[in-house]
Design a protein around this motif. Structure first.
Motif, PDB file in Angstrom:
ATOM      1  N   ASN A 174     -82.304  55.373  83.742  1.00  0.00           N
ATOM      2  CA  ASN A 174     -82.036  54.127  84.466  1.00  0.00           C
ATOM      3  C   ASN A 174     -82.717  52.987  83.717  1.00  0.00           C
ATOM      4  O   ASN A 174     -83.944  52.991  83.575  1.00  0.00           O
ATOM      5  N   ILE A 175     -81.947  52.017  83.251  1.00  0.00           N
ATOM      6  CA  ILE A 175     -82.477  50.885  82.497  1.00  0.00           C
ATOM      7  C   ILE A 175     -82.448  49.641  83.363  1.00  0.00           C
ATOM      8  O   ILE A 175     -81.388  49.250  83.874  1.00  0.00           O
ATOM      9  N   LEU A 176     -83.609  49.008  83.541  1.00  0.00           N
ATOM     10  CA  LEU A 176     -83.696  47.742  84.274  1.00  0.00           C
ATOM     11  C   LEU A 176     -83.585  46.596  83.275  1.00  0.00           C
ATOM     12  O   LEU A 176     -84.439  46.446  82.398  1.00  0.00           O
ATOM     13  N   VAL A 177     -82.519  45.817  83.384  1.00  0.00           N
ATOM     14  CA  VAL A 177     -82.299  44.678  82.485  1.00  0.00           C
ATOM     15  C   VAL A 177     -82.724  43.408  83.212  1.00  0.00           C
ATOM     16  O   VAL A 177     -82.116  43.021  84.215  1.00  0.00           O
ATOM     17  N   VAL A 178     -83.777  42.779  82.701  1.00  0.00           N
ATOM     18  CA  VAL A 178     -84.313  41.559  83.319  1.00  0.00           C
ATOM     19  C   VAL A 178     -84.036  40.396  82.373  1.00  0.00           C
ATOM     20  O   VAL A 178     -84.740  40.175  81.394  1.00  0.00           O
ATOM     21  N   GLU A 179     -82.988  39.658  82.666  1.00  0.00           N
ATOM     22  CA  GLU A 179     -82.538  38.557  81.803  1.00  0.00           C
ATOM     23  C   GLU A 179     -81.849  37.529  82.684  1.00  0.00           C
ATOM     24  O   GLU A 179     -80.915  37.855  83.417  1.00  0.00           O
ATOM     25  N   ASP A 180     -82.344  36.269  82.644  1.00  0.00           N
ATOM     26  CA  ASP A 180     -81.806  35.260  83.557  1.00  0.00           C
ATOM     27  C   ASP A 180     -80.469  34.682  83.104  1.00  0.00           C
ATOM     28  O   ASP A 180     -79.753  34.103  83.907  1.00  0.00           O
ATOM     29  N   GLN A 181     -80.115  34.834  81.820  1.00  0.00           N
ATOM     30  CA  GLN A 181     -78.804  34.386  81.367  1.00  0.00           C
ATOM     31  C   GLN A 181     -77.764  35.427  81.798  1.00  0.00           C
ATOM     32  O   GLN A 181     -77.710  36.532  81.257  1.00  0.00           O
ATOM     33  N   GLN A 182     -76.951  35.051  82.749  1.00  0.00           N
ATOM     34  CA  GLN A 182     -76.047  36.017  83.372  1.00  0.00           C
ATOM     35  C   GLN A 182     -75.095  36.646  82.359  1.00  0.00           C
ATOM     36  O   GLN A 182     -74.869  37.868  82.384  1.00  0.00           O
ATOM     37  N   ASP A 183     -74.527  35.833  81.456  1.00  0.00           N
ATOM     38  CA  ASP A 183     -73.577  36.373  80.478  1.00  0.00           C
ATOM     39  C   ASP A 183     -74.244  37.412  79.587  1.00  0.00           C
ATOM     40  O   ASP A 183     -73.684  38.488  79.340  1.00  0.00           O
ATOM     41  N   LEU A 184     -75.444  37.095  79.105  1.00  0.00           N
ATOM     42  CA  LEU A 184     -76.160  38.021  78.234  1.00  0.00           C
ATOM     43  C   LEU A 184     -76.554  39.285  78.999  1.00  0.00           C
ATOM     44  O   LEU A 184     -76.458  40.412  78.472  1.00  0.00           O
ATOM     45  N   ASN A 185     -76.983  39.107  80.231  1.00  0.00           N
ATOM     46  CA  ASN A 185     -77.340  40.249  81.070  1.00  0.00           C
ATOM     47  C   ASN A 185     -76.152  41.207  81.195  1.00  0.00           C
ATOM     48  O   ASN A 185     -76.298  42.433  81.056  1.00  0.00           O
ATOM     49  N   GLN A 186     -74.980  40.654  81.423  1.00  0.00           N
ATOM     50  CA  GLN A 186     -73.791  41.483  81.613  1.00  0.00           C
ATOM     51  C   GLN A 186     -73.329  42.139  80.308  1.00  0.00           C
ATOM     52  O   GLN A 186     -72.823  43.272  80.317  1.00  0.00           O
ATOM     53  N   ILE A 187     -73.498  41.445  79.193  1.00  0.00           N
ATOM     54  CA  ILE A 187     -73.132  42.035  77.895  1.00  0.00           C
ATOM     55  C   ILE A 187     -74.032  43.233  77.593  1.00  0.00           C
ATOM     56  O   ILE A 187     -73.563  44.298  77.180  1.00  0.00           O
ATOM     57  N   ILE A 188     -75.339  43.043  77.802  1.00  0.00           N
ATOM     58  CA  ILE A 188     -76.279  44.152  77.587  1.00  0.00           C
ATOM     59  C   ILE A 188     -75.924  45.319  78.506  1.00  0.00           C
ATOM     60  O   ILE A 188     -75.915  46.481  78.087  1.00  0.00           O
ATOM     61  N   THR A 189     -75.612  44.994  79.754  1.00  0.00           N
ATOM     62  CA  THR A 189     -75.239  46.020  80.729  1.00  0.00           C
ATOM     63  C   THR A 189     -74.029  46.812  80.255  1.00  0.00           C
ATOM     64  O   THR A 189     -74.014  48.050  80.333  1.00  0.00           O
ATOM     65  N   ARG A 190     -73.022  46.115  79.766  1.00  0.00           N
ATOM     66  CA  ARG A 190     -71.801  46.790  79.321  1.00  0.00           C
ATOM     67  C   ARG A 190     -72.076  47.751  78.171  1.00  0.00           C
ATOM     68  O   ARG A 190     -71.597  48.891  78.156  1.00  0.00           O
ATOM     69  N   PHE A 191     -72.879  47.300  77.199  1.00  0.00           N
ATOM     70  CA  PHE A 191     -73.197  48.148  76.055  1.00  0.00           C
ATOM     71  C   PHE A 191     -73.996  49.376  76.482  1.00  0.00           C
ATOM     72  O   PHE A 191     -73.763  50.485  75.997  1.00  0.00           O
ATOM     73  N   LEU A 192     -74.950  49.185  77.387  1.00  0.00           N
ATOM     74  CA  LEU A 192     -75.759  50.307  77.871  1.00  0.00           C
ATOM     75  C   LEU A 192     -74.903  51.322  78.619  1.00  0.00           C
ATOM     76  O   LEU A 192     -75.037  52.537  78.433  1.00  0.00           O
ATOM     77  N   LYS A 193     -74.008  50.836  79.475  1.00  0.00           N
ATOM     78  CA  LYS A 193     -73.145  51.738  80.236  1.00  0.00           C
ATOM     79  C   LYS A 193     -72.197  52.498  79.324  1.00  0.00           C
ATOM     80  O   LYS A 193     -71.876  53.671  79.581  1.00  0.00           O
ATOM     81  N   ASN A 194     -71.746  51.845  78.251  1.00  0.00           N
ATOM     82  CA  ASN A 194     -70.884  52.530  77.285  1.00  0.00           C
ATOM     83  C   ASN A 194     -71.602  53.700  76.618  1.00  0.00           C
ATOM     84  O   ASN A 194     -70.973  54.641  76.139  1.00  0.00           O
ATOM     85  N   GLU A 195     -72.938  53.620  76.596  1.00  0.00           N
ATOM     86  CA  GLU A 195     -73.745  54.699  76.011  1.00  0.00           C
ATOM     87  C   GLU A 195     -74.145  55.739  77.055  1.00  0.00           C
ATOM     88  O   GLU A 195     -74.870  56.681  76.755  1.00  0.00           O
ATOM     89  N   GLY A 196     -73.683  55.530  78.285  1.00  0.00           N
ATOM     90  CA  GLY A 196     -73.948  56.509  79.335  1.00  0.00           C
ATOM     91  C   GLY A 196     -75.169  56.219  80.190  1.00  0.00           C
ATOM     92  O   GLY A 196     -75.524  57.025  81.053  1.00  0.00           O
ATOM     93  N   PHE A 197     -75.836  55.074  79.982  1.00  0.00           N
ATOM     94  CA  PHE A 197     -77.020  54.750  80.764  1.00  0.00           C
ATOM     95  C   PHE A 197     -76.638  54.168  82.121  1.00  0.00           C
ATOM     96  O   PHE A 197     -75.592  53.531  82.263  1.00  0.00           O
ATOM     97  N   GLU A 198     -77.500  54.386  83.117  1.00  0.00           N
ATOM     98  CA  GLU A 198     -77.383  53.696  84.397  1.00  0.00           C
ATOM     99  C   GLU A 198     -78.129  52.372  84.267  1.00  0.00           C
ATOM    100  O   GLU A 198     -79.196  52.321  83.637  1.00  0.00           O
TER     101      GLU A 198
END
Length: 221
Positions: free
Chosen positions: A3-27
């Motif tokens: 489970n990865i907690l992404v703490v980033e106030d820039q919403q677009d960047l937060n979502q991009i990081i989220t997408r890449f992490l999920k593509n690698e199988g991370f929650e």
């Protein structure tokens, strides 16, 4: 998977990081503020942390994460040596300066997780409703610990590692109880019954294959 907690106030960047992490199988758990992150620390195996947050500096989150032993990767536009040293002194595992490569971020996440003593890959069944932690001899059902005996745990783990494969009572005795076990296949039946009772609503996971043995399957039929 972690489970990865992404703490980033820039919403677009937060979502991009989220997408890449999920593509690698991370929650992924998202937060856009330090206070929000502090309330979610217990859910995280690793934190990707921006230092410049709207409500307070990310260093406050880093301090609390370090106390809990949660590895943290700092993500920030601050590139001065002083800032990096401060981050490492407060317990950061790694430091990435913006702009950065998503592939590099993913690679660093995997390296930090491999180094982390607290992180352990679990076996998740039914989308995480049942979770098995092999190294800690721990089973969680619907978010609550289940009290299993040592043999009940080993039996569940053996069936989970061989999901959808039918295992005979003799094979289960050999793999779970060992070659030198003096007993009979009835021992397996008794432990299966006890294990099903402790799995409660998810007792259907362990299926009897008449005339052969047992298997673990997520199908409800």
């Amino acid at each position: 998977m972690a489970n990865i907690l992404v703490v980033e106030d820039q919403q677009d960047l937060n979502q991009i990081i989220t997408r890449f992490l999920k593509n690698e199988g991370f929650e992924v758990i998202n937060s856009y503020t330090a206070k929000g992150a502090l309330s979610k620390l217990n859910e995280a195996d690793l934190i990707i942390l921006d230092i410049m947050l709207p409500d307070m500096e990310g260093y406050e989150v880093l301090k609390e994460a370090s106390k809990k032993g949660i590895p943290t990767i700092i993500l920030t536009s601050k590139s001065e040596e002083f800032d990096k040293l401060k981050g490492f002194e407060l317990g950061a595992e790694d430091y990435i300066t913006k702009p950065f490569s998503m592939l590099e971020l993913i690679a660093r996440v995997k390296v930090v997780l491999r180094r982390s003593k607290n992180f352990e890959e679990s076996i998740k069944l039914l989308d995480g409703k049942v979770e098995i932690f092999p190294k800690r001899f721990k089973v969680i059902v619907d978010g609550e610990d289940v009290n299993l005996t040592h043999k009940e745990f080993e039996l569940l783990l053996f069936l989970a590692k061989n999901k959808d494969l039918v295992k005979s009572r003799d094979e289960i005795l050999e793999k779970v109880w060992g070659f030198d076990f003096i007993g009979e296949t009835r021992t397996v039946d008794v432990h299966i019954k006890q294990l099903r009772e402790k799995l409660k609503d998810y007792k259907f996971l362990i299926k009897t294959v008449w005339g052969v043995g047992y298997k673990l399957s997520e199908d409800k039929e």
